[in-house]
Design a protein around this motif. Structure first.
Motif, PDB file in Angstrom:
ATOM      1  N   MET A 104       0.805  -1.212   0.000  1.00 14.53           N
ATOM      2  CA  MET A 104       0.000   0.000   0.000  1.00 14.53           C
ATOM      3  C   MET A 104       0.842   1.267   0.000  1.00 14.53           C
ATOM      4  O   MET A 104       0.624   2.182   0.788  1.00 14.53           O
ATOM      5  N   GLY A 105       1.825   1.285  -0.894  1.00 15.92           N
ATOM      6  CA  GLY A 105       2.632   2.487  -1.065  1.00 15.92           C
ATOM      7  C   GLY A 105       3.699   2.659  -0.006  1.00 15.92           C
ATOM      8  O   GLY A 105       4.416   3.651   0.005  1.00 15.92           O
ATOM      9  N   GLU A 106       3.815   1.702   0.872  1.00 20.94           N
ATOM     10  CA  GLU A 106       4.769   1.830   1.963  1.00 20.94           C
ATOM     11  C   GLU A 106       5.828   0.752   1.833  1.00 20.94           C
ATOM     12  O   GLU A 106       5.521  -0.398   1.506  1.00 20.94           O
ATOM     13  N   LEU A 107       7.079   1.095   2.120  1.00 18.52           N
ATOM     14  CA  LEU A 107       8.124   0.086   2.169  1.00 18.52           C
ATOM     15  C   LEU A 107       8.075  -0.525   3.562  1.00 18.52           C
ATOM     16  O   LEU A 107       8.442   0.110   4.557  1.00 18.52           O
ATOM     17  N   VAL A 108       7.609  -1.763   3.639  1.00 23.70           N
ATOM     18  CA  VAL A 108       7.392  -2.369   4.956  1.00 23.70           C
ATOM     19  C   VAL A 108       8.706  -2.898   5.511  1.00 23.70           C
ATOM     20  O   VAL A 108       9.047  -2.699   6.673  1.00 23.70           O
ATOM     21  N   GLU A 109       9.466  -3.582   4.662  1.00 17.52           N
ATOM     22  CA  GLU A 109      10.659  -4.253   5.170  1.00 17.52           C
ATOM     23  C   GLU A 109      11.607  -4.513   4.016  1.00 17.52           C
ATOM     24  O   GLU A 109      11.172  -4.772   2.897  1.00 17.52           O
TER      25      GLU A 109
END
Lengths: 261, 283, 307
Positions: free
Chosen positions: A223-228
């Motif tokens: 969702m547009g976010e760099l999680v890991e």
């Protein structure tokens, strides 16, 4: 042993007409390794990839914030030479995009654009890169045939040869095997493993097994976010974020599993 | 070597801007010319009186004959074209499959008719008149202009129908409608603003054409009273009255050019507003 | 069968009839013209009529050659101006301009297409003819004393004036057809080319136009056809004096449509005169039908292939 950073993304955010596509992404892409960007469809993977060569500029109403450094050079700066940047970055699309011309001319296209007009050298280079892409044996007798006549797997390898011919440093792959049959996909994957000796490769994929097979590093975008992100082996074996864990264990609810066109 | 391509880029970008500017500029220049000349000639008498001493000689009066004639002839021709275009386009889009050979052939015929010059329609109208022993008249002019604008109207209507989403057809059939009912109730309502725009565009084209009415409608100083008498039209008022050596009469030509251009502009603006509504609905 | 279905069947039949009428209209027009033109064809070879420039109605000589050449001459001048203008404008709109500019361009093109030919003629007389007379002609014709500039016509009413006016008149149709064609080129082709480091113009020239050229050719054919049939504006500015062979862009030109329009009124006075004029109309009809069939044929085929 930490590899040299080739592309550095700093606080990158992208909006399409006010609608956010990427939020505050910070990421380092190591030199001469395969980095896989994984995540469900429509999560911003392709946007991230296309910001590397600023091809997202073509979208109507796009806005970017943050910086991307390629070889320590800010490519988001106003006066950046996009043609030189894009020459540095070979891009493979989801579906192979052959140009409306012959097989030979497809590979020669990039060479001609960058000023090579000598017929002899063009011929040599076209052969060289077609060999590199593993296509030479299949097309050597019909170089003058329209590229659209090739099978889709051959077209993708032609696109690879075309991209390599302009002597890039980075190869960007936007789910480059998703339109191919398993056999053609495997051939492309093999090429990538050979090519990472000389090139930095960034691969967007939603096929987890492919990421596991190929990637040295992996980044999970959701969702547009760099999680890991981190070394692939580690990320796949011991995900830190519960969302990553859910995604790689296949417990993610995904509607179709295919990117919308 | 590689620098050359950036210079080329700059040159061609400049050329393109210049070309687009020239196209837009020529429109501005045409409108400016017509407006400047026309407004000076415009007056109450000009708009509401017929030419007093003959349209070619002068002696006061205006172009009421041509304004009235053009409106009557244009409306008649538009109505006529509508009577042919609407069923034709319904047939094309509701009854025939998009890929059918007949549909292809009808569209091709429309394209060819669209390309026939108006003077040829005028000459054809003349041959029919001679064969039937008719004289140049409002009726003959209306028929000829009607024929001229059928392809213009039908082609723009066809474009409108192509924009109606196919699901709408299917939804209508699914409710158990016959094709005719589907056409009348559902699709017509959806396409209505676009169809109205097509009618307006055709009207604008019809009212502006001179070559087709030259043989068939002729010209007169009188207001239109009978279908079987000659009728004055704005384009011919411009053409004939600019050809005279009398400044007074030339003024009438400029006034007619202004009136005609204002009509065309109004029609364009209205048609655009209507098409905008169509595209908004179909999103 | 209930009443609703009967209604449906009636509608279908009558619409089919209308379609049949429209499909035969072109044949009817052509046949009607041919029918009335027959008298002049009797006893003359068609080559004589098409290629002879001897036009003396009173002596019974009806050579259309001069007018046909005049048509080609004026149309050629118009196309030399209009083709680069339209192509560059269409490329600008499809490859460079923002969506907002594109939206603004549509009404401009629409209005240009909608303006009456006679109004174009007025503009030509008031603006183009004086420009040709006072600037272009003295400047070019006195310096370049050779084909196609040398001339002794100082009125400004000339093939060049006709060509300029015609060019502006056919730009809208060519721009809109070209732009439509360019928009059907898949954006991925542009992306693929740009991703290799090509400039915009390289992409446009080598990839986009490579894909779009049949449509561009079709647009040019349609523009040519339209220009060669345009009547009133040319009649008003081109001077309309018969030349056997065009010698200069500054000489008057007398194209076929102008001949037809100009002889209105007098053509019943001399035997066979009317038949000869209708023959001219027939020639014009065949010419434009041929060009349109080719142009639209290309476009319809492209649409079929893409669709």
């Amino acid at each position: 042993m930490e590899a040299r950073t080739h592309i550095r993304v700093e606080d990158l955010s992208v909006w399409y007409g006010g609608h956010p596509a990427l939020k505050d992404v910070t990421l380092s892409i190591p030199d001469k390794k395969i980095t896989a960007i994984i995540g469900p469809s429509g999560c911003g993977k392709t946007t991230l990839l296309k910001s590397f060569n600023r091809l997202i500029d073509l979208q109507e109403g796009v806005r970017m914030e943050g910086r991307i450094l390629v070889d320590d050079e800010d490519i988001t700066a106003p006066g950046a030479d996009l043609t030189r940047l894009r020459k540095k970055m070979g891009l493979l699309f989801q579906r192979p995009q052959v140009l409306p011309m012959s097989i030979f001319e497809n590979v020669a296209y990039g060479l001609r654009i960058h000023g090579e007009n000598d017929r002899l050298r063009l011929g040599e280079k076209v052969e060289h890169y077609l060999r590199m892409a593993g296509l030479w044996a299949e097309v050597r007798d019909r170089l003058a045939a329209p590229a659209a006549k090739l099978s889709i797997g051959q077209q993708q390898r032609l696109c690879l040869a075309r991209g390599l011919a302009v002597e890039p440093e980075v190869i960007l792959g936007d789910e480059p095997t998703s339109a191919l049959d398993p056999h053609s996909a495997e051939r492309i994957e093999q090429r990538f493993l050979e090519l990472k000796r000389d090139y930095t490769i960034v691969l967007v994929t939603h096929i987890l097994r492919q990421a596991r097979r190929l990637a040295d590093y992996a980044a999970f975008v959701y969702m547009g976010e760099l999680v890991e992100h981190g070394p692939a082996a580690e990320l796949f074996a011991h995900p830190k974020d519960p969302r990553t864990e859910a995604y790689i264990s296949g417990r993610f609810i995904e509607s179709t599993g295919e990117d919308p066109d | 070597m590689t620098q050359a391509r950036f210079i080329e880029e700059k040159i061609f970008r400049g050329l393109m801007l210049a070309a687009a500017g020239m196209v837009a500029g020529s429109l501005g220049l045409i409108l400016a010319t017509v407006f400047v000349k026309g407004f000076r000639a415009l007056s109450f008498d000009m708009l509401f009186k017929t030419p007093q001493g003959g349209y070619y000689i002068g002696g006061g009066g205006g172009i009421a004959n041509a304004i009235a004639g053009s409106l009557v002839l244009g409306l008649g021709a538009t109505l006529l074209a509508l009577l042919v275009s609407l069923p034709l386009v319904f047939y094309l889009n509701v009854y025939l499959r998009r890929r059918s050979r007949l549909a292809f052939f009808i569209r091709f015929s429309l394209d060819v008719l669209w390309g026939i010059p108006s003077i040829v329609y005028g000459a054809f109208g003349f041959t029919v008149m001679v064969t039937l022993g008719l004289k140049a008249s409002l009726l003959a002019g209306t028929l000829t202009v009607g024929l001229l604008i059928i392809p213009i109207m039908a082609r723009s209507m066809d474009e409108v129908f192509k924009m109606v989403p196919p699901e709408l057809h299917e939804a209508a059939y699914a409710l158990g409608s016959t094709r005719w009912e589907a056409a009348m109730k559902v699709i017509l309502r959806q396409a209505f603003p676009g169809l109205a725009a097509a009618v307006l565009i055709a009207f604008g084209r019809g009212i502006g054409d001179a070559a087709s009415v030259l043989f068939t409608a002729s010209f007169t100083d009188a207001l239109p009273t009978s279908l079987f008498r000659p009728v004055a039209t704005l384009p011919l008022a411009i053409f004939f009255q600019l050809g005279t050596p009398f400044p007074e009469v030339q003024e009438r030509g400029y006034a007619a050019a202004l009136v005609l251009t204002l009509i065309v502009l109004a029609v364009s603006v209205l048609a655009r507003a209507l098409t905008r509504r169509v595209t908004r609905h179909s999103r | 069968m209930d009443i609703r279905q009967i209604k449906d069947a009636i509608a279908r039949r009558s619409m089919g009839l209308v379609a049949l009428g429209v499909m035969s209209a072109a044949f009817l027009v052509g046949f009607g013209l041919y029918w009335r033109a027959r008298p002049v064809l009797a006893g003359r070879r068609w080559t004589e009529i098409l290629f002879s420039a001897a036009w003396h109605p009173a002596r019974g000589e009806f050579g259309l050659g001069g007018f046909i050449l005049g048509s080609f001459w004026v149309t050629a001048i118009a196309m030399v101006i209009a083709v680069p203008l339209s192509l560059l404008t269409a490329l600008y709109l499809s490859e460079y301009a923002s969506r907002r500019t594109r939206e603004w361009s549509r009404p401009v093109v629409d209005v240009l297409a909608g303006i009456s030919p006679v109004v174009y003629g007025v503009w030509g007389m008031l603006v183009v003819v004086p420009l040709v007379r006072d600037y272009a002609m003295p400047f070019l014709s006195s310096r370049l004393k050779f084909f196609p500039f040398a001339s002794d016509n100082f009125t400004g009413f000339s093939a060049l004036a006709g060509g300029v006016v015609l060019a502006v008149m056919v730009v809208p149709i060519m721009v809109s057809v070209m732009e439509e064609i360019l928009r059907t080129v898949p954006p991925e082709i542009r992306e693929a080319s740009l991703a290799l480091g090509a400039t915009r113009w390289q992409t446009t020239k080598k990839a986009v136009l490579k894909k779009a050229w049949p449509g561009v050719v079709a647009a040019i054919i349609l523009g040519f056809s339209r220009a060669s049939g345009e009547t009133m504006a040319v009649l008003m500015v081109a001077g309309c004096a018969l030349q056997a062979v065009p010698k200069s862009i500054f000489d008057p030109a007398y194209p076929l449509p102008a001949l037809i329009a100009n002889t209105y009124g007098e053509m019943m006075s001399v035997p066979l005169y009317d038949a000869a004029i209708l023959l001219a109309a027939l020639v014009l009809f065949l010419l434009t039908v041929l060009f349109n069939a080719v142009g639209w044929g290309i476009l319809l085929r492209l649409e079929k292939r893409e669709g």
